[in-house]
Design an enzyme around this catalytic site. Structure first.
Site, PDB file in Angstrom:
ATOM      1  N   LYS A 158       0.830  -1.213   0.000  1.00 51.04           N
ATOM      2  CA  LYS A 158       0.000   0.000   0.000  1.00 51.04           C
ATOM      3  C   LYS A 158       0.869   1.270   0.000  1.00 51.04           C
ATOM      4  CE  LYS A 158      -3.565  -2.469  -0.391  1.00 51.04           C
ATOM      5  NZ  LYS A 158      -4.404  -3.185   0.524  1.00 51.04           N
TER       6      LYS A 158
HETATM    7  C1  LIG Z   1      -5.409  -4.314   0.813  1.00 50.59           C
HETATM    8  C2  LIG Z   1      -6.870  -4.127   0.844  1.00 50.59           C
HETATM    9  C3  LIG Z   1      -7.628  -4.379   1.997  1.00 50.59           C
HETATM   10  C4  LIG Z   1      -7.085  -5.098   3.194  1.00 50.59           C
HETATM   11  O1  LIG Z   1      -6.044  -4.472   3.840  1.00 50.59           O
HETATM   12  P1  LIG Z   1      -5.272  -5.264   4.993  1.00 50.59           P
HETATM   13  O2  LIG Z   1      -4.519  -4.182   5.708  1.00 50.59           O
HETATM   14  O3  LIG Z   1      -4.379  -6.255   4.311  1.00 50.59           O
HETATM   15  O4  LIG Z   1      -6.284  -5.914   5.859  1.00 50.59           O
HETATM   16  C5  LIG Z   1      -8.963  -4.043   2.014  1.00 50.59           C
HETATM   17  N1  LIG Z   1      -9.554  -3.516   0.925  1.00 50.59           N
HETATM   18  C6  LIG Z   1      -8.884  -3.286  -0.219  1.00 50.59           C
HETATM   19  C7  LIG Z   1      -9.606  -2.671  -1.376  1.00 50.59           C
HETATM   20  C8  LIG Z   1      -7.521  -3.605  -0.305  1.00 50.59           C
HETATM   21  O5  LIG Z   1      -6.860  -3.416  -1.456  1.00 50.59           O
END
Ligand SMILES: *Cc1c(COP(=O)(O)O)cnc(C)c1O
Length: 411
Positions: free
Chosen positions: A196
């Site tokens: 991210k």
């Molecule tokens: C990465 C992601 C998540 C989950 O994030 P985590 O921190 O891994 O739980 C939720 N929604 C979307 C759209 C994502 O891309």
């Protein structure tokens, strides 16, 4: 051509993360402690939220948010089908129903008209996702939520730093002050997963303006133990605690929070670099009929977490298998990705719509054609690498490979 493989995503890590992590280790606070509190305050200030609760994933944040609004078995929550597994699975944790909804073909975010049509007497909440870092149409969604008394839990996993018409995602919705006409519940969940826009390895943040909701999330994130459980190991803390609900174990560690503080300090610079990469891609691909550029809006700020290219299969006859269904079943996209891999470029696909997955098909009887926009757009989507550690040469290599495939197999 490149001699080494370019990964699809890489975190931007330098000495500042190492320094912060060392401080956390040296302090003895390896779990939730002062650095986590500092990261919460810094993140809240960065997005303009009154409260921020650091947790160990965005999935955890969304689970806590739905718990805090009082979601119950049998309730319904509106979720776009064009998203990652987490957005809907958190609804299933309550034995509630994720009601999938199709998306806007331009931005691939929730289509407000379809949201309105999906509301029933059981609907409790809407979970908009800001796909790729471009915001969902929050004015229309907030208006629908207000009229129907629904909560809004934003899946902002891609949306730091995203602006919706000047306002940063994570800040309060304009309507949340008027609690008399709506339930006003609004929580925003961020992800700090490895890929991210800022990362703590694994991590997440829950932002809200509502103190009661924030308190509930804090308590439930740490075993349902009465307020400020983490302080029991400090000088002013007490050994005494009370369990007020059967909570979860979702707290962030100070090691992760240290990393988050270092990442937060660079977030603006990393975002500027991604924006520059997006501009270079856009300029390079604009002349190719086979390539459709990602949607953007002049009145919003795109976080550029993803660069979602879309193919026009009819302009890539060389990648079709010749069957009339060739473009339909995504064969052009599959072969496009194979060609990029041959040219040492790592790419990905975002997302396989939820309604195409066995669990959702079998549980709710969804068929691919139930959400035709999501299905059609998914079949021609390819996400290109876009991260601040990419060198100018890396960017040029991606452009060269994409243009080469578009030219070689184009009509
Ligand atoms: C990465 C992601 C998540 C989950 O994030 P985590 O921190 O891994 O739980 C939720 N929604 C979307 C759209 C994502 O891309």
């Amino acid at each position: 051509m490149r001699t080494s493989f370019l990964p699809f995503a890489l975190p931007d890590i330098d000495n500042s993360e190492l320094q912060q992590i060392k401080e956390a280790l040296d302090s003895g606070w390896v779990t939730t402690g002062p650095k986590t509190k500092q990261f919460e305050a810094a993140f809240a200030a960065a997005v303009g939220a009154r409260h921020a609760v650091a947790v160990n994933s965005c999935t955890a944040a969304m689970h806590l948010a739905l718990e805090a609004i009082g979601l119950k078995a049998g309730d319904e929550v509106i979720v776009p089908t064009y998203t990652f597994a987490a957005t809907a699975e958190v609804v299933r944790y309550f034995d509630a129903r994720p009601v999938l909804v199709d998306v806007d073909p331009r931005c691939l975010n929730l289509d407000p008209d379809r949201v309105e049509a999906a509301i029933t007497p059981h609907t409790r909440a809407i979970i908009p996702v800001h796909i790729a870092g471009l915001p969902a149409e929050m004015d229309a969604i907030a208006d629908i939520a207000a009229r129907h008394g629904l909560a809004i839990v934003e899946d902002a996993a891609h949306a730091f730093p995203t602006r919706y018409k000047g306002r940063l995602i994570g800040s309060p919705l304009p309507f949340t002050g008027q609690r008399s006409t709506v339930n006003g519940h609004h929580l925003v969940c961020f992800s700090f997963y490895a890929t991210k826009t800022i990362t703590t390895g694994e991590g997440g943040m829950l932002c809200t303006d509502d103190e009661a909701l924030a308190d509930r999330c804090r308590i439930m994130a740490l075993h349902g133990i009465s307020k400020d459980a983490w302080k029991r190991y400090t000088a002013e803390g007490s050994w005494y605690y009370e369990i007020v609900a059967p909570g979860f174990k979702y707290n962030m560690t100070d090691i992760a929070a240290g990393m988050g503080l270092a990442q937060l300090a660079k977030a603006e610079a990393m975002w500027r670099r991604r924006q520059e990469i997006a501009r270079r891609y856009n300029a390079a691909f604009a002349g190719y009929p086979a390539l459709e550029l990602p949607h953007d809006r002049p009145d919003c700020q795109h976080a550029w977490h993803l660069y979602m290219l879309r193919l026009r299969p009819e302009h890539l006859p060389g990648l079709s298998d010749g069957s009339p269904q060739g473009a339909e079943d995504g064969v052009v996209r599959r072969r496009f990705i194979e060609e990029l891999r041959k040219r040492q470029i790592g790419v990905s696909v975002h997302f396989i719509p939820l309604h195409l997955h066995p669990y959702y098909r079998e549980t709710y009887g969804y068929r691919p054609s139930d959400f035709p926009v999501a299905y059609r757009e998914y079949l021609r989507e390819v996400s290109l690498p876009i991260y601040s550690r990419m060198s100018d040469q890396d960017v040029a290599d991606v452009i060269e490979a994409v243009c080469d495939v578009a030219t070689t197999f184009g009509g």
